[in-house]
Design a protein around this motif. Structure first.
Motif, short mmCIF file in Angstrom:
data_model
loop_
_atom_site.label_atom_id
_atom_site.label_comp_id
_atom_site.label_asym_id
_atom_site.label_seq_id
_atom_site.Cartn_x
_atom_site.Cartn_y
_atom_site.Cartn_z
N PRO A 62 0.64 -1.15 0.23
CA PRO A 62 0.04 -0.02 -0.12
C PRO A 62 1.03 1.64 0.16
O PRO A 62 2.08 1.60 0.78
CB PRO A 62 -0.82 0.34 1.29
CG PRO A 62 -0.04 -1.66 2.43
CD PRO A 62 0.89 -1.84 1.43
N GLN A 63 0.13 2.25 -0.65
CA GLN A 63 1.04 3.82 -1.07
C GLN A 63 0.54 4.71 -0.01
O GLN A 63 -0.80 4.71 0.04
CB GLN A 63 0.80 4.19 -2.22
CG GLN A 63 1.84 3.19 -2.85
CD GLN A 63 3.29 3.31 -2.87
OE1 GLN A 63 4.24 4.34 -2.19
NE2 GLN A 63 4.26 1.21 -2.94
N GLY A 64 0.67 5.29 0.87
CA GLY A 64 0.11 6.21 1.77
C GLY A 64 -0.52 5.91 2.34
O GLY A 64 -0.66 4.38 3.20
N PRO A 65 -1.78 6.65 3.63
CA PRO A 65 -2.81 6.08 4.31
C PRO A 65 -3.42 5.50 3.95
O PRO A 65 -3.55 5.74 2.84
CB PRO A 65 -2.66 7.04 5.25
CG PRO A 65 -2.60 7.95 4.32
CD PRO A 65 -1.05 8.16 3.42
N ALA A 66 -4.06 4.56 4.11
CA ALA A 66 -5.30 3.15 3.43
C ALA A 66 -6.65 4.57 4.09
O ALA A 66 -6.26 4.70 4.58
CB ALA A 66 -4.74 1.99 4.03
N ALA A 67 -7.04 4.33 3.07
CA ALA A 67 -8.81 4.78 2.56
C ALA A 67 -9.38 3.69 3.38
O ALA A 67 -9.41 2.17 3.71
CB ALA A 67 -9.08 4.81 1.49
N ALA A 68 -10.78 3.60 4.64
CA ALA A 68 -10.95 3.06 4.87
C ALA A 68 -11.80 2.19 4.42
O ALA A 68 -12.19 3.32 2.74
CB ALA A 68 -12.49 4.23 5.69
N PRO A 69 -12.12 1.38 4.66
CA PRO A 69 -12.78 0.31 3.69
C PRO A 69 -14.20 0.72 3.46
O PRO A 69 -15.17 0.89 3.87
CB PRO A 69 -12.68 -1.53 4.58
CG PRO A 69 -12.91 -0.66 5.76
CD PRO A 69 -11.89 0.53 5.62
N ASP A 70 -15.54 -0.32 2.31
CA ASP A 70 -16.44 0.52 1.76
C ASP A 70 -16.95 -0.57 2.71
O ASP A 70 -17.09 -2.00 2.53
CB ASP A 70 -16.69 0.65 0.28
CG ASP A 70 -15.96 1.55 -0.23
OD1 ASP A 70 -15.71 2.06 -0.44
OD2 ASP A 70 -16.18 0.60 -1.24
N GLN A 71 -18.10 -0.24 3.72
CA GLN A 71 -18.79 -0.65 4.44
C GLN A 71 -19.84 -0.26 5.21
O GLN A 71 -20.07 0.84 6.17
CB GLN A 71 -17.89 -1.88 6.05
CG GLN A 71 -18.55 -2.55 6.26
CD GLN A 71 -17.31 -2.90 7.44
OE1 GLN A 71 -15.88 -2.89 8.12
NE2 GLN A 71 -17.94 -3.98 8.77
N THR A 86 -31.54 -6.21 9.19
CA THR A 86 -30.22 -5.54 9.06
C THR A 86 -29.28 -6.60 8.24
O THR A 86 -29.40 -7.78 8.33
CB THR A 86 -29.08 -5.28 10.59
OG1 THR A 86 -30.75 -4.55 11.48
CG2 THR A 86 -28.55 -4.43 10.63
N TYR A 87 -28.73 -5.39 7.27
CA TYR A 87 -28.07 -5.99 6.36
C TYR A 87 -26.60 -5.69 6.21
O TYR A 87 -25.91 -4.34 6.73
CB TYR A 87 -28.21 -6.11 5.24
CG TYR A 87 -29.35 -7.16 4.78
CD1 TYR A 87 -29.62 -8.60 5.15
CD2 TYR A 87 -30.63 -6.19 5.06
CE1 TYR A 87 -30.38 -9.01 4.80
CE2 TYR A 87 -31.93 -7.05 4.46
CZ TYR A 87 -31.79 -8.64 4.32
OH TYR A 87 -33.21 -8.96 4.98
N GLU A 88 -25.19 -6.33 6.52
CA GLU A 88 -24.21 -5.60 6.08
C GLU A 88 -23.78 -5.95 4.93
O GLU A 88 -24.13 -6.83 3.80
CB GLU A 88 -22.88 -6.99 7.28
CG GLU A 88 -23.08 -6.04 9.06
CD GLU A 88 -22.98 -5.03 9.07
OE1 GLU A 88 -22.19 -3.96 8.49
OE2 GLU A 88 -23.55 -4.70 10.04
N LEU A 89 -22.79 -4.66 4.11
CA LEU A 89 -22.66 -4.81 3.29
C LEU A 89 -21.57 -4.41 3.08
O LEU A 89 -21.02 -3.52 3.53
CB LEU A 89 -23.64 -3.97 1.95
CG LEU A 89 -23.05 -3.86 0.88
CD1 LEU A 89 -22.98 -4.67 -0.23
CD2 LEU A 89 -24.06 -2.73 0.14
N ARG A 90 -20.00 -5.11 2.18
CA ARG A 90 -18.78 -4.85 2.26
C ARG A 90 -18.39 -4.83 0.72
O ARG A 90 -19.04 -5.86 0.00
CB ARG A 90 -17.61 -5.53 3.57
CG ARG A 90 -17.65 -5.29 4.43
CD ARG A 90 -16.94 -5.83 5.05
NE ARG A 90 -17.12 -7.46 4.86
CZ ARG A 90 -17.69 -8.51 5.06
NH1 ARG A 90 -18.00 -8.56 5.87
NH2 ARG A 90 -17.39 -10.25 4.82
N CYS A 91 -17.64 -3.89 -0.06
CA CYS A 91 -17.24 -3.57 -1.09
C CYS A 91 -15.70 -3.52 -1.74
O CYS A 91 -14.92 -3.50 -0.65
CB CYS A 91 -17.93 -2.98 -1.66
SG CYS A 91 -20.10 -2.80 -2.41
N ALA A 92 -15.97 -4.33 -2.11
CA ALA A 92 -14.20 -4.52 -2.56
C ALA A 92 -13.02 -5.31 -1.76
O ALA A 92 -12.30 -4.67 -1.19
CB ALA A 92 -13.11 -3.02 -3.15
#
Length: 176
Positions: A62-71, A86-92
C-alpha cells in the motif's frame, strides 16, 4: 519666525523631492515583498524529478494512508416481502450478509460513476408527486469511498420512491 523656518524646510528642490519619493516607494515595495507569503508567488509548474528505482514489490504494497474500507449497514423495516432486517454490505471485495452483495456494490459504483452521490437526499426544492408507496423505511450507515454515510429512505412520496428504486438492489424491492 516659526513660519519662516517651517517654510524654508519644506521648500526643497524638485529633484531632491523626487529622489525622496523614489526612495520611499522602493523601501515600501521591498517591505511589502518581504511580507508576502510564499503562496503569493507565481506557480512555475510541477517539480519534475527523475523516477525512482523499480522494485519487485512496487504496486503490491500500500502507498500512503489506507482509505477506510467500503462497509455499510442497512436496516430495512416494513418492506412487506420478508426482506426486513439488518444487513452488512462490504465492497472491494463484495461480501457481508447482504443477499446480493456483488450486485449491490456494482450498483453503488454505477451511480457514482454517473457523477451522482448514491446517498444524497432529495433536493429540498424538488417538486414531488403526492403518492404513498407504503410504510417501508431503510437506514444506511457506514463508510463509502472513504466518506461517512448516514442516509434514510422511505416511500412517503414520489421523490422518496425514486430514491429507493435508484438503489435497487442495494435496498430490497417492496411489496405492492
Amino acid at each position: 519666525m516659526l513660519l519662516r523656518r517651517f517654510s524654508s524646510r519644506t521648500s526643497a528642490s524638485p529633484s531632491r523631492t523626487a529622489a525622496r519619493l523614489l526612495l520611499t516607494a522602493a523601501a515600501s515595495a521591498a517591505a511589502l515583498g518581504a511580507s508576502l507569503p510564499a503562496a503569493a508567488h507565481a506557480d512555475t509548474g510541477p517539480i519534475r524529478t527523475a523516477p525512482g528505482p523499480v522494485g519487485l514489490l512496487d504496486g503490491l504494497l500500500p502507498q500512503g494512508p489506507a482509505a477506510a474500507p467500503d462497509q455499510l449497514r442497512l436496516t430495512v423495516s416494513d418492506s412487506g416481502n420478508g426482506n426486513d432486517g439488518t444487513y452488512e454490505l462490504r465492497c472491494a471485495p463484495a461480501g457481508g450478509t447482504h443477499p446480493d452483495a456483488a450486485a449491490a456494490c456494482a450498483r453503488l459504483d454505477e451511480i457514482e460513476n454517473e457523477g451522482q452521490d448514491p446517498f444524497a437526499p432529495a433536493a429540498k426544492d424538488q417538486l414531488c408527486t403526492m403518492q404513498y408507496g407504503g410504510p417501508a423505511t431503510a437506514h444506511i450507515t457506514g463508510t463509502w469511498h472513504g466518506r461517512p454515510v448516514d442516509a434514510s429512505y422511505s416511500l412517503a412520496d414520489g421523490c422518496q420512491i425514486a430514491r429507493w428504486r435508484q438503489l435497487s438492489p442495494v435496498l430490497p424491492a417492496t411489496a405492492p
